[in-house]
Write a protein that holds these residues in place. Sequence first.
Motif, PDB file in Angstrom:
ATOM      1  N   ASP A   3       0.851  -1.197   0.000  1.00 36.25           N
ATOM      2  CA  ASP A   3       0.000   0.000   0.000  1.00 36.25           C
ATOM      3  C   ASP A   3       0.887   1.247   0.000  1.00 36.25           C
ATOM      4  O   ASP A   3       0.868   2.049   0.930  1.00 36.25           O
ATOM      5  CB  ASP A   3      -0.913  -0.054   1.240  1.00 36.25           C
ATOM      6  CG  ASP A   3      -2.026   0.983   1.169  1.00 36.25           C
ATOM      7  OD1 ASP A   3      -2.048   1.751   0.188  1.00 36.25           O
ATOM      8  OD2 ASP A   3      -2.855   1.021   2.084  1.00 36.25           O
ATOM      9  N   HIS A  31      -6.548  -4.695  -0.233  1.00 35.02           N
ATOM     10  CA  HIS A  31      -6.861  -3.985   1.009  1.00 35.02           C
ATOM     11  C   HIS A  31      -5.902  -2.825   1.186  1.00 35.02           C
ATOM     12  O   HIS A  31      -4.777  -2.847   0.670  1.00 35.02           O
ATOM     13  CB  HIS A  31      -6.789  -4.940   2.206  1.00 35.02           C
ATOM     14  CG  HIS A  31      -5.488  -5.690   2.304  1.00 35.02           C
ATOM     15  ND1 HIS A  31      -4.602  -5.502   3.321  1.00 35.02           N
ATOM     16  CD2 HIS A  31      -4.916  -6.617   1.489  1.00 35.02           C
ATOM     17  CE1 HIS A  31      -3.548  -6.287   3.136  1.00 35.02           C
ATOM     18  NE2 HIS A  31      -3.709  -6.971   2.035  1.00 35.02           N
ATOM     19  N   GLY A  32      -6.369  -1.790   1.858  1.00 37.68           N
ATOM     20  CA  GLY A  32      -5.511  -0.631   2.044  1.00 37.68           C
ATOM     21  C   GLY A  32      -6.162   0.411   2.925  1.00 37.68           C
ATOM     22  O   GLY A  32      -7.316   0.285   3.336  1.00 37.68           O
ATOM     23  N   GLN A  33      -5.383   1.456   3.203  1.00 37.43           N
ATOM     24  CA  GLN A  33      -5.836   2.521   4.096  1.00 37.43           C
ATOM     25  C   GLN A  33      -6.757   3.507   3.394  1.00 37.43           C
ATOM     26  O   GLN A  33      -7.533   4.191   4.048  1.00 37.43           O
ATOM     27  CB  GLN A  33      -4.604   3.285   4.627  1.00 37.43           C
ATOM     28  CG  GLN A  33      -3.640   2.439   5.429  1.00 37.43           C
ATOM     29  CD  GLN A  33      -4.277   1.938   6.706  1.00 37.43           C
ATOM     30  OE1 GLN A  33      -4.966   2.685   7.397  1.00 37.43           O
ATOM     31  NE2 GLN A  33      -4.076   0.666   7.014  1.00 37.43           N
ATOM     32  N   GLY A  34      -6.622   3.614   2.063  1.00 41.48           N
ATOM     33  CA  GLY A  34      -7.352   4.641   1.315  1.00 41.48           C
ATOM     34  C   GLY A  34      -8.859   4.508   1.470  1.00 41.48           C
ATOM     35  O   GLY A  34      -9.392   3.413   1.499  1.00 41.48           O
ATOM     36  N   LYS A  35      -9.531   5.672   1.540  1.00 39.08           N
ATOM     37  CA  LYS A  35     -10.993   5.683   1.570  1.00 39.08           C
ATOM     38  C   LYS A  35     -11.509   5.279   0.192  1.00 39.08           C
ATOM     39  O   LYS A  35     -10.751   5.206  -0.766  1.00 39.08           O
ATOM     40  CB  LYS A  35     -11.493   7.089   1.926  1.00 39.08           C
ATOM     41  CG  LYS A  35     -11.131   7.512   3.329  1.00 39.08           C
ATOM     42  CD  LYS A  35     -12.351   7.462   4.236  1.00 39.08           C
ATOM     43  CE  LYS A  35     -12.020   7.346   5.714  1.00 39.08           C
ATOM     44  NZ  LYS A  35     -10.890   8.132   6.182  1.00 39.08           N
ATOM     45  N   ASN A  39      -7.973   4.904  -3.790  1.00 40.74           N
ATOM     46  CA  ASN A  39      -7.080   3.751  -3.772  1.00 40.74           C
ATOM     47  C   ASN A  39      -6.852   3.339  -5.221  1.00 40.74           C
ATOM     48  O   ASN A  39      -7.648   3.674  -6.102  1.00 40.74           O
ATOM     49  CB  ASN A  39      -7.725   2.604  -3.003  1.00 40.74           C
ATOM     50  CG  ASN A  39      -9.006   2.152  -3.669  1.00 40.74           C
ATOM     51  OD1 ASN A  39     -10.034   2.841  -3.569  1.00 40.74           O
ATOM     52  ND2 ASN A  39      -8.959   1.035  -4.368  1.00 40.74           N
ATOM     53  N   ASN A 119     -11.047  -4.475   0.945  1.00 43.26           N
ATOM     54  CA  ASN A 119     -11.146  -4.490   2.404  1.00 43.26           C
ATOM     55  C   ASN A 119     -12.247  -5.414   2.928  1.00 43.26           C
ATOM     56  O   ASN A 119     -13.075  -5.018   3.742  1.00 43.26           O
ATOM     57  CB  ASN A 119     -11.362  -3.060   2.932  1.00 43.26           C
ATOM     58  CG  ASN A 119     -10.101  -2.215   2.774  1.00 43.26           C
ATOM     59  OD1 ASN A 119      -8.999  -2.747   2.648  1.00 43.26           O
ATOM     60  ND2 ASN A 119     -10.256  -0.913   2.779  1.00 43.26           N
ATOM     61  N   ASP A 175      -2.747   0.593  -2.833  1.00 46.08           N
ATOM     62  CA  ASP A 175      -3.460  -0.486  -2.164  1.00 46.08           C
ATOM     63  C   ASP A 175      -2.500  -1.661  -2.034  1.00 46.08           C
ATOM     64  O   ASP A 175      -1.527  -1.747  -2.798  1.00 46.08           O
ATOM     65  CB  ASP A 175      -4.656  -0.951  -3.019  1.00 46.08           C
ATOM     66  CG  ASP A 175      -5.988  -0.629  -2.351  1.00 46.08           C
ATOM     67  OD1 ASP A 175      -6.012  -0.426  -1.126  1.00 46.08           O
ATOM     68  OD2 ASP A 175      -7.001  -0.579  -3.071  1.00 46.08           O
ATOM     69  N   ASN A 176      -2.793  -2.552  -1.115  1.00 50.45           N
ATOM     70  CA  ASN A 176      -2.109  -3.842  -1.132  1.00 50.45           C
ATOM     71  C   ASN A 176      -2.843  -4.712  -2.137  1.00 50.45           C
ATOM     72  O   ASN A 176      -4.068  -4.880  -2.033  1.00 50.45           O
ATOM     73  CB  ASN A 176      -2.194  -4.523   0.239  1.00 50.45           C
ATOM     74  CG  ASN A 176      -1.463  -3.731   1.307  1.00 50.45           C
ATOM     75  OD1 ASN A 176      -0.254  -3.600   1.259  1.00 50.45           O
ATOM     76  ND2 ASN A 176      -2.205  -3.198   2.259  1.00 50.45           N
TER      77      ASN A 176
END
Length: 261
Positions: A3, A31-35, A39, A119, A175-176
């Motif tokens: 990510d 999956h990732g932190q982005g809203k 992403n 996610n 993103d991952n």
Amino acid sequence: TPDVQSKQGAVWNRVPCYLRDWEMQVHFKIHGQGKKNLNGDGFAIWYTKDRMQPGPVFGSKDNFLGLGVFVDTYPNEEKQQERVFPYISAMVNNGSLTYDHDRDGRPTELGGCTAMVRNLNHDTFLVIRYVKRRLTVLIDIDGKHEWRDCIDVPGVRLPRGYYFGTSSVTGDLSDNHDIISLKLYQLTVERTPEEEKRDREVFLPVVDNLKLPGMEAPLEPMSGLALFLIVFFSLVAIVFAIVIGIIVYNKWQEQSRKHFY
Ligand SMILES: [Ca+2]
């Protein structure tokens, strides 16, 4: 990819695939932190002539020969209202087509579907099935262990001996993209003699009766010009024929007069 911005990665099979009918099961996780919609960019599953060539299409080369199935997590095209992302689409290329990243590959796609795959707490899978020249993509993303239709295109002719691979890229957004497993299965199907004949081997990827939306625009002025030229030369030919006809007729009349007197 992790990510993190501007990363890319790929995994390729060393051995070309000579199966006629096959199924590729992909276990993946994004999956990732982005809203939401912050992403990107997604990943691609490939069945192509060339392997290990980094490039702009989800981390792999453009103008590829073969099949690409894209799990696109970011809508690049502005005013994108009809389509909800992440979006899965497929593209078959004979080397002449360019993937339009700014339009999320829309001009060259064979089909697609929305797939909310980010996610999630359960496992997500997609399967690419290629049987008797029919390309189908099914997804299992709801955690119910059920395949759901995504893409179904008949008349797809893919050469044998291409490589399977997967690649991914992040840009400004990240993103991952985890590929947990890729499993290829040989499918055994019986063919009638007619089907044997129809499913003959090809050396370039082709899709039967394919009309790509992006291909029509540059072709139209050409066909208009061709039509104009045909009409123009036909008129010239007709006028020419009439002139010749009149000359011949006059000559013939003169001669017949001479004979008469
Ligand atoms: Ca995109």
